[in-house]
Design a protein around this motif. Structure first.
Motif, PDB file in Angstrom:
ATOM      1  N   MET A   1       0.815  -1.210   0.000  1.00 23.37           N
ATOM      2  CA  MET A   1       0.000   0.000   0.000  1.00 23.37           C
ATOM      3  C   MET A   1       0.857   1.273   0.000  1.00 23.37           C
ATOM      4  O   MET A   1       0.503   2.273  -0.609  1.00 23.37           O
ATOM      5  N   GLN A   2       1.977   1.227   0.724  1.00 25.59           N
ATOM      6  CA  GLN A   2       2.850   2.397   0.765  1.00 25.59           C
ATOM      7  C   GLN A   2       3.377   2.735  -0.623  1.00 25.59           C
ATOM      8  O   GLN A   2       3.390   3.904  -1.025  1.00 25.59           O
ATOM      9  N   LEU A   3       3.813   1.718  -1.349  1.00 25.03           N
ATOM     10  CA  LEU A   3       4.328   1.940  -2.699  1.00 25.03           C
ATOM     11  C   LEU A   3       3.229   2.441  -3.625  1.00 25.03           C
ATOM     12  O   LEU A   3       3.441   3.355  -4.431  1.00 25.03           O
ATOM     13  N   LEU A   4       2.042   1.876  -3.508  1.00 27.74           N
ATOM     14  CA  LEU A   4       0.919   2.294  -4.349  1.00 27.74           C
ATOM     15  C   LEU A   4       0.587   3.772  -4.100  1.00 27.74           C
ATOM     16  O   LEU A   4       0.376   4.541  -5.047  1.00 27.74           O
ATOM     17  N   ILE A   8       0.899   6.812  -6.905  1.00 31.82           N
ATOM     18  CA  ILE A   8      -0.256   7.638  -7.266  1.00 31.82           C
ATOM     19  C   ILE A   8      -0.003   9.117  -6.977  1.00 31.82           C
ATOM     20  O   ILE A   8      -0.307   9.988  -7.808  1.00 31.82           O
ATOM     21  N   ILE A   9       0.584   9.418  -5.828  1.00 30.71           N
ATOM     22  CA  ILE A   9       0.703  10.802  -5.374  1.00 30.71           C
ATOM     23  C   ILE A   9       1.915  11.519  -5.973  1.00 30.71           C
ATOM     24  O   ILE A   9       1.843  12.715  -6.300  1.00 30.71           O
ATOM     25  N   TYR A  10       3.021  10.796  -6.149  1.00 28.51           N
ATOM     26  CA  TYR A  10       4.258  11.445  -6.590  1.00 28.51           C
ATOM     27  C   TYR A  10       4.111  12.257  -7.879  1.00 28.51           C
ATOM     28  O   TYR A  10       4.597  13.399  -7.948  1.00 28.51           O
ATOM     29  N   PRO A  11       3.458  11.731  -8.936  1.00 28.25           N
ATOM     30  CA  PRO A  11       3.335  12.533 -10.169  1.00 28.25           C
ATOM     31  C   PRO A  11       2.644  13.870  -9.953  1.00 28.25           C
ATOM     32  O   PRO A  11       3.025  14.876 -10.568  1.00 28.25           O
ATOM     33  N   PHE A  12       1.644  13.899  -9.065  1.00 29.08           N
ATOM     34  CA  PHE A  12       0.952  15.163  -8.782  1.00 29.08           C
ATOM     35  C   PHE A  12       1.877  16.138  -8.072  1.00 29.08           C
ATOM     36  O   PHE A  12       1.885  17.345  -8.369  1.00 29.08           O
ATOM     37  N   ILE A  81       6.825  21.517  -1.530  1.00 29.37           N
ATOM     38  CA  ILE A  81       6.707  20.707  -2.753  1.00 29.37           C
ATOM     39  C   ILE A  81       7.616  21.269  -3.848  1.00 29.37           C
ATOM     40  O   ILE A  81       8.271  20.517  -4.584  1.00 29.37           O
ATOM     41  N   LYS A  82       7.674  22.583  -3.947  1.00 30.68           N
ATOM     42  CA  LYS A  82       8.530  23.232  -4.943  1.00 30.68           C
ATOM     43  C   LYS A  82       9.991  22.839  -4.759  1.00 30.68           C
ATOM     44  O   LYS A  82      10.771  22.843  -5.728  1.00 30.68           O
ATOM     45  N   SER A  83      10.371  22.478  -3.545  1.00 28.58           N
ATOM     46  CA  SER A  83      11.748  22.082  -3.256  1.00 28.58           C
ATOM     47  C   SER A  83      12.205  20.897  -4.099  1.00 28.58           C
ATOM     48  O   SER A  83      13.411  20.697  -4.281  1.00 28.58           O
ATOM     49  N   MET A  84      11.259  20.118  -4.612  1.00 24.20           N
ATOM     50  CA  MET A  84      11.605  18.953  -5.418  1.00 24.20           C
ATOM     51  C   MET A  84      12.383  19.332  -6.670  1.00 24.20           C
ATOM     52  O   MET A  84      13.298  18.617  -7.080  1.00 24.20           O
ATOM     53  N   THR A  85      12.019  20.461  -7.281  1.00 29.18           N
ATOM     54  CA  THR A  85      12.610  20.799  -8.585  1.00 29.18           C
ATOM     55  C   THR A  85      13.192  22.209  -8.661  1.00 29.18           C
ATOM     56  O   THR A  85      13.753  22.581  -9.682  1.00 29.18           O
ATOM     57  N   ILE A  86      13.068  22.999  -7.610  1.00 23.60           N
ATOM     58  CA  ILE A  86      13.584  24.362  -7.667  1.00 23.60           C
ATOM     59  C   ILE A  86      15.089  24.355  -7.892  1.00 23.60           C
ATOM     60  O   ILE A  86      15.809  23.507  -7.367  1.00 23.60           O
ATOM     61  N   ASN A 146       5.564   6.459   5.678  1.00 24.37           N
ATOM     62  CA  ASN A 146       5.717   5.873   4.342  1.00 24.37           C
ATOM     63  C   ASN A 146       7.191   5.945   3.941  1.00 24.37           C
ATOM     64  O   ASN A 146       7.745   7.023   3.757  1.00 24.37           O
ATOM     65  N   LYS A 147       7.823   4.781   3.804  1.00 25.55           N
ATOM     66  CA  LYS A 147       9.263   4.755   3.571  1.00 25.55           C
ATOM     67  C   LYS A 147       9.651   5.346   2.220  1.00 25.55           C
ATOM     68  O   LYS A 147      10.773   5.849   2.033  1.00 25.55           O
ATOM     69  N   TYR A 148       8.735   5.337   1.246  1.00 23.96           N
ATOM     70  CA  TYR A 148       9.038   5.885  -0.073  1.00 23.96           C
ATOM     71  C   TYR A 148       9.048   7.413  -0.042  1.00 23.96           C
ATOM     72  O   TYR A 148       9.926   8.051  -0.633  1.00 23.96           O
ATOM     73  N   PHE A 149       8.083   7.997   0.661  1.00 22.71           N
ATOM     74  CA  PHE A 149       8.088   9.445   0.825  1.00 22.71           C
ATOM     75  C   PHE A 149       9.236   9.883   1.729  1.00 22.71           C
ATOM     76  O   PHE A 149       9.790  10.970   1.565  1.00 22.71           O
ATOM     77  N   ASP A 150       9.597   9.026   2.684  1.00 20.81           N
ATOM     78  CA  ASP A 150      10.736   9.320   3.543  1.00 20.81           C
ATOM     79  C   ASP A 150      12.013   9.425   2.700  1.00 20.81           C
ATOM     80  O   ASP A 150      12.821  10.336   2.882  1.00 20.81           O
ATOM     81  N   ARG A 151      12.167   8.511   1.768  1.00 17.81           N
ATOM     82  CA  ARG A 151      13.333   8.545   0.880  1.00 17.81           C
ATOM     83  C   ARG A 151      13.302   9.785  -0.010  1.00 17.81           C
ATOM     84  O   ARG A 151      14.343  10.382  -0.304  1.00 17.81           O
ATOM     85  N   LEU A 152      12.100  10.183  -0.436  1.00 24.50           N
ATOM     86  CA  LEU A 152      11.967  11.367  -1.266  1.00 24.50           C
ATOM     87  C   LEU A 152      12.439  12.611  -0.514  1.00 24.50           C
ATOM     88  O   LEU A 152      13.194  13.431  -1.055  1.00 24.50           O
ATOM     89  N   VAL A 153      12.000  12.754   0.728  1.00 32.17           N
ATOM     90  CA  VAL A 153      12.411  13.908   1.535  1.00 32.17           C
ATOM     91  C   VAL A 153      13.928  13.920   1.712  1.00 32.17           C
ATOM     92  O   VAL A 153      14.577  14.960   1.586  1.00 32.17           O
ATOM     93  N   LYS A 154      14.507  12.767   1.982  1.00 31.58           N
ATOM     94  CA  LYS A 154      15.965  12.690   2.139  1.00 31.58           C
ATOM     95  C   LYS A 154      16.674  13.054   0.834  1.00 31.58           C
ATOM     96  O   LYS A 154      17.724  13.703   0.837  1.00 31.58           O
TER      97      LYS A 154
END
Length: 296
Positions: A1-4, A8-12, A81-86, A146-154
């Motif tokens: 479920m975490q990966l799903l 779903i959310i990451y592209p948005f 969120i902007k921090s992802m690509t700024i 959620n370990k996937y979002f945790d990795r994203l933040v890191k």
């Protein structure tokens, strides 16, 4: 479920992050309408906190601060969120420092730094400090469920060569850094509420006695770090200015919890100056009726 959920959310999140700032803040205005007007997210908590710490302010003044706070909160959510690509150039333009020489002077003195702040203004973009200094950067955080979002933040923080570590990892990692002779700068947001049953220190924050986190002070003393506070001033929408202030270069010269008390006074000064930029959604004063006898 975490990966799903991540898939779903990451592209948005990514699509939001590539929006130009004009559209980003337009989206923030829409978000404000739903969070503040429709869903009223933690609105009772925010107003209760404001009435508690500002008993002399009128109903209209409390309402105004409340509304301004939610506008700022929505901006911060979108800016995170902007921090992802700024780009680094854009970040350097929007998040500036008035006195970087203070950090450089401590480097020349071979001092690691305990960098303390409150949940005020914008602490999300402080990581742009790292490319401008030579200290190795760490920030203590609470791991996401959620370990996937945790990795994203890191991964976002790693863009600027900063490293997120949990409370449990802190002593081990900093001990290793000290053994290697590394200078570190370690970010702690220390103004939120610890568990009342585990608190070692209680004192007044905004005129109300509450338990206080003392971990930053303990670590600074353990590793003989200079303690530096950073304050954030919002210049205009999307632009912030940070100023450093040395609390002490010699933490072991202070009595227990004296550094913590000085830190909270500095946070208070920011709040009194412009209360709408503090994080009022947390139940910071929830333990005020549980003060142990020895702290009364």
């Amino acid at each position: 479920m975490q990966l799903l959920a991540y898939i779903i959310i990451y592209p948005f999140l990514w699509l939001i992050s590539i929006l130009p700032f004009r559209l980003l803040y337009g989206l923030s205005d829409i978000l404000y309408f739903f969070i503040f007007r429709v869903f009223k997210y933690r609105k009772k908590v925010v107003k209760s906190n404001l009435r508690l710490v500002f008993p002399d302010k009128s109903r209209d003044e409390i309402e105004t601060i409340c509304s301004q706070f939610y506008r700022h909160l929505c901006d911060m959510i979108l800016e995170a969120i902007k921090s992802m690509t700024i780009s680094e150039a854009s970040m350097l333009k929007r998040y500036t420092f008035t006195n970087l020489e203070l950090i450089h002077d401590l480097e020349a003195k071979k001092k690691s730094i305990m960098l303390m702040c409150g949940h005020y203004g914008s602490w999300e973009w402080i990581f742009i400090l790292q490319p401008q200094i030579n200290h190795k950067g760490y920030a203590v955080y609470k791991r996401l469920a959620n370990k996937y979002f945790d990795r994203l933040v890191k991964r976002i923080r790693a863009k600027y060569d900063s490293h997120l570590i949990t409370t449990k990892e802190t002593f081990t990692i900093l001990s290793e850094s000290q053994k290697k002779g590394e200078l570190t700068i370690n970010g702690f947001a220390s103004d939120q509420s610890p568990k009342a049953t585990k608190a070692l220190h209680w004192n007044e924050f905004m005129g109300i006695k509450v338990p206080m986190h003392t971990g930053a002070e303990t670590i600074a003393k353990r590793f003989d770090m200079a303690v530096v506070f950073f304050s954030v001033k919002r210049l205009k929408r999307g632009y912030y200015q940070t100023t450093f202030q040395t609390i002490t270069e010699n933490p072991n010269d202070f009595e227990d919890y004296e550094i913590t008390d000085k830190f909270f006074k500095l946070v208070e000064a920011q709040i009194f100056e412009a209360p709408q930029y503090y994080l009022w959604t947390h139940k910071r004063w929830k333990h005020r009726d549980k003060v142990p006898e020895q702290f009364k």
